[in-house]
Design a protein around this motif. Sequence first.
Motif, mmCIF file in Angstrom:
data_model
loop_
_atom_site.group_PDB
_atom_site.id
_atom_site.type_symbol
_atom_site.label_atom_id
_atom_site.label_comp_id
_atom_site.label_asym_id
_atom_site.label_seq_id
_atom_site.Cartn_x
_atom_site.Cartn_y
_atom_site.Cartn_z
ATOM 1 N N THR A 154 0.835 -1.202 0.000
ATOM 2 C CA THR A 154 0.000 0.000 0.000
ATOM 3 C C THR A 154 0.868 1.249 0.000
ATOM 4 N N GLY A 192 -7.066 -3.370 2.795
ATOM 5 C CA GLY A 192 -6.264 -4.363 3.502
ATOM 6 C C GLY A 192 -7.034 -5.522 4.085
ATOM 7 N N GLU A 193 -8.319 -5.338 4.351
ATOM 8 C CA GLU A 193 -9.135 -6.397 4.939
ATOM 9 C C GLU A 193 -10.582 -5.985 4.757
ATOM 10 N N PRO A 194 -11.495 -6.927 4.934
ATOM 11 C CA PRO A 194 -12.909 -6.565 4.791
ATOM 12 C C PRO A 194 -13.286 -5.515 5.843
ATOM 13 N N ASP A 249 -13.874 1.711 -0.718
ATOM 14 C CA ASP A 249 -13.346 0.480 -0.143
ATOM 15 C C ASP A 249 -12.614 -0.222 -1.276
ATOM 16 N N THR A 250 -11.287 -0.289 -1.166
ATOM 17 C CA THR A 250 -10.468 -0.726 -2.298
ATOM 18 C C THR A 250 -9.895 -2.110 -2.047
ATOM 19 N N TRP A 251 -10.194 -3.048 -2.908
ATOM 20 C CA TRP A 251 -9.640 -4.403 -2.781
ATOM 21 C C TRP A 251 -8.461 -4.576 -3.740
ATOM 22 N N TRP A 252 -7.365 -5.072 -3.204
ATOM 23 C CA TRP A 252 -6.218 -5.435 -4.040
ATOM 24 C C TRP A 252 -5.227 -6.197 -3.195
ATOM 25 N N THR A 281 -0.701 -7.415 -2.667
ATOM 26 C CA THR A 281 0.705 -7.211 -3.025
ATOM 27 C C THR A 281 0.925 -7.629 -4.479
ATOM 28 N N ASP A 285 -9.171 -15.239 -2.202
ATOM 29 C CA ASP A 285 -10.226 -14.605 -1.401
ATOM 30 C C ASP A 285 -11.591 -15.200 -1.736
ATOM 31 N N ARG A 300 -9.772 -14.479 3.358
ATOM 32 C CA ARG A 300 -8.974 -15.487 2.684
ATOM 33 C C ARG A 300 -9.615 -16.867 2.795
ATOM 34 N N LYS A 340 -5.048 -12.492 8.176
ATOM 35 C CA LYS A 340 -4.969 -11.036 8.078
ATOM 36 C C LYS A 340 -5.057 -10.479 9.492
ATOM 37 N N ARG A 353 -0.453 -9.396 6.413
ATOM 38 C CA ARG A 353 -0.611 -10.725 5.864
ATOM 39 C C ARG A 353 0.435 -11.657 6.456
HETATM 40 O O1 PRX Z 1 -7.775 -10.871 1.645
HETATM 41 C C1 PRX Z 1 -7.600 -9.730 0.855
HETATM 42 C C2 PRX Z 1 -7.261 -8.557 1.751
HETATM 43 O O2 PRX Z 1 -5.862 -8.451 1.732
HETATM 44 C C3 PRX Z 1 -5.281 -9.496 0.933
HETATM 45 C C4 PRX Z 1 -4.008 -8.989 0.298
HETATM 46 O O3 PRX Z 1 -3.102 -8.670 1.298
HETATM 47 P P1 PRX Z 1 -1.776 -7.856 0.974
HETATM 48 O O4 PRX Z 1 -1.062 -8.521 -0.129
HETATM 49 O O5 PRX Z 1 -1.072 -7.681 2.265
HETATM 50 O O6 PRX Z 1 -2.261 -6.454 0.439
HETATM 51 C C5 PRX Z 1 -3.053 -5.642 1.250
HETATM 52 C C6 PRX Z 1 -3.089 -4.230 0.726
HETATM 53 C C7 PRX Z 1 -3.396 -4.067 -0.699
HETATM 54 C C8 PRX Z 1 -6.376 -9.856 -0.026
HETATM 55 O O7 PRX Z 1 -6.184 -11.148 -0.547
HETATM 56 N N1 PRX Z 1 -7.852 -7.293 1.292
HETATM 57 C C9 PRX Z 1 -7.210 -6.239 0.754
HETATM 58 N N2 PRX Z 1 -8.072 -5.229 0.529
HETATM 59 C C10 PRX Z 1 -9.294 -5.646 0.913
HETATM 60 C C11 PRX Z 1 -9.152 -6.968 1.391
HETATM 61 N N3 PRX Z 1 -10.215 -7.673 1.833
HETATM 62 C C12 PRX Z 1 -11.428 -7.085 1.792
HETATM 63 N N4 PRX Z 1 -11.621 -5.819 1.363
HETATM 64 C C13 PRX Z 1 -10.601 -5.057 0.923
HETATM 65 N N5 PRX Z 1 -10.810 -3.806 0.531
#
Ligand code: PRX
Length: 651
Positions: free
Chosen positions: A315, A391-393, A415-418, A420, A504, A519, A525, A530
């Motif tokens: 991030t 980073g998490e839900p 709310d951004t999902w992504w 590493t 996920d 996950r 998490k 992670r």
């Molecule tokens: O489970 C998801 C969760 O973080 C995981 C990725 O972790 P990492 O590589 O440390 O990167 C985190 C920062 C980008 C994913 O597989 N995750 C990340 N964002 C979200 C999320 N779970 C739910 N909602 C999110 N917005």
Amino acid sequence: MADSNADRALEALATEERRFPPAATFTAQANTRDRSLYEHAERDFEGFWAEQARTLDWRKPFGKVLEWEAPYAKWFADGELNVAENCLDRHVRAGRGARVAYHWEGEPGDARTVTYADLLALTNRCANALGELGVRTGDRVAIYMPMIPELPAAMLACARIGAPFTVVFAGFSAEALSGRIEDAEAKVLITADGGYRKGGVVPLKKNADDAVARTTTIEHVLVVRRTTQEVPWTAGRDVWWHELVERQSPECAAVSLPAEHMLYLLYTSGTTAKPKGIVHTTGGYLTGVSATHRYVFDIKDDDVFWCAADIGWVTGHSYIVFGPLANGTTSVMYEGTPDFPDKDRWWQVIEKYRVTVLYCAPTAIRTFMKWGDGYVRKHDLRSLRLLGSVGEPINPEAWLWYQETIGGGRCPIVDTWWMTETGMILITPLPGVVTTKPGSATFPFPGVKADVVDDAGRSVPPGGAGYLVLERPWPAMLRGIYKDDRRYRETYWSRFPGRYFAGDGAKRDAEGYLWLMGRVDDVMKISGHRISTTEVESALVSHPKVAEAAVIGREDPVTGQAIFAFVTLRSGNESSDALSVELREHVVKGIGAIARPKTIMFSPDLPKTRSGKIMRRLLRDIANGVPLGDTTTLADASVVETIRTATGAED
Ligand code: PRX
């Protein structure tokens, strides 16, 4: 999906009916106000990304956009550019050198204003210093630093000369650092004498020395003086930053690099004890992070953007360093913890710098909720106009508190999902366009295609849950796992051939909104960090008194998950509170404080299937179902046996 956490999350989310359309006033000023970006990307996916890539300066323009031979992607492969030049020189050349790149705030209360011109000079000096230390294009550099301006400068200096870097989070132990240095075969390590955290000093140089002692590739250690405490010193190998870097020329030619040149490696946890070196490259990565930063955060010239992550995580790489700098944005960078000297530090920082966009993790939000609204109310947060989560839900309750108490009810939430591996945000609302629902990351970013599939890889109908997959490549995607191509193919591309398996669980509701549910593998998490269960297990088993260990993530109201370890001792050893403390600290030594188990349960045996596999689901149910203290002894193994029989759990 037979995951009880996910099932529970699904039930909770099924009742979430509230929705928040963007305010007309927000949309009227937004960088993107209608669906045209989505439509363009759907009509001409490669053309869309090419247009985003052309917002950068290319030394040699690209002709090809994408070469995709699953699972290997090349983006803009015949083009050349330099990341540091795009993040710094072009803004300075355009007369914007006096713009602030970072309002930097040290934990003890010291502050620095770093303009784009300042950052360019610092970067160039550092790049020249690395040259003097023998670093050439292609050599790897490891970075283990506190959150000080020299950290982004060091990353940009590496990018300038084409030396791939790997940043290791300063909270990782010497052991964790040495593993990463070894895998990357880094030639130089950049660190500091220490860093400030919670009012104390983290002994970075000492950790760095312990790490380097176990490795064979480091020729020099470049040390920034931050805390001025005494540090061990190895003459000939160690060099002070203020002696070497400061006497260098503030000019340094940027190397023209192919778009697919490796920019950095970032180690992250998978399902085995060995972290994976995620490979990110140059042109596609910068395209992806700058485009998402611009559109997701609706960035304008007068914004003050604060991504409150640590640069040691992805991030921070993407949204403290490369995205914002590529866009010429002014950011806040803060060194320390949110509760020093008091629990209102973040709100004080926002008021001081008039922060307009805040981006942080749900764990932080839940912690602030727990601390109470009083700390927030002491400060004027009216400068905020947009809020982000990562980073998490994020549970709807935290989402709503964030919206009301921090955002004053006027700020959209993205709310951004992504991950590493993805390098850039992939699932997110566009704040001027998408109606949000608390707890849903909504839809894929333009050009990104996601699906939710069942075990057989079939798309689940609306309302159903399954595994999240990505259906086509995106520019900032990982290019591989360093020196481990097999693991790359197996981890991400073998479960559903040709599609990227994120790991996920997700649900898609009747309106197509995506809800991420955590996950589905052995990755935990913890406060958004992670950590793999096996990593902690192997740290525990390396203790002489431990015979066996099984680790699971237990639901936690603040940190999302907390580490729960079942431990079987070698015969002749007694369980005790003292041993529990000792084992926790043993894990801290092996990995870092982020991996310290919250609970250790001593158990005479671990429940296993006939083939000897530990039954994690059962352990997860035990950990989640039983109210427990910090240390508990599961005295009667037949308890496990009873549950096992009752649930009929088997392979
Ligand atoms: O489970 C998801 C969760 O973080 C995981 C990725 O972790 P990492 O590589 O440390 O990167 C985190 C920062 C980008 C994913 O597989 N995750 C990340 N964002 C979200 C999320 N779970 C739910 N909602 C999110 N917005």
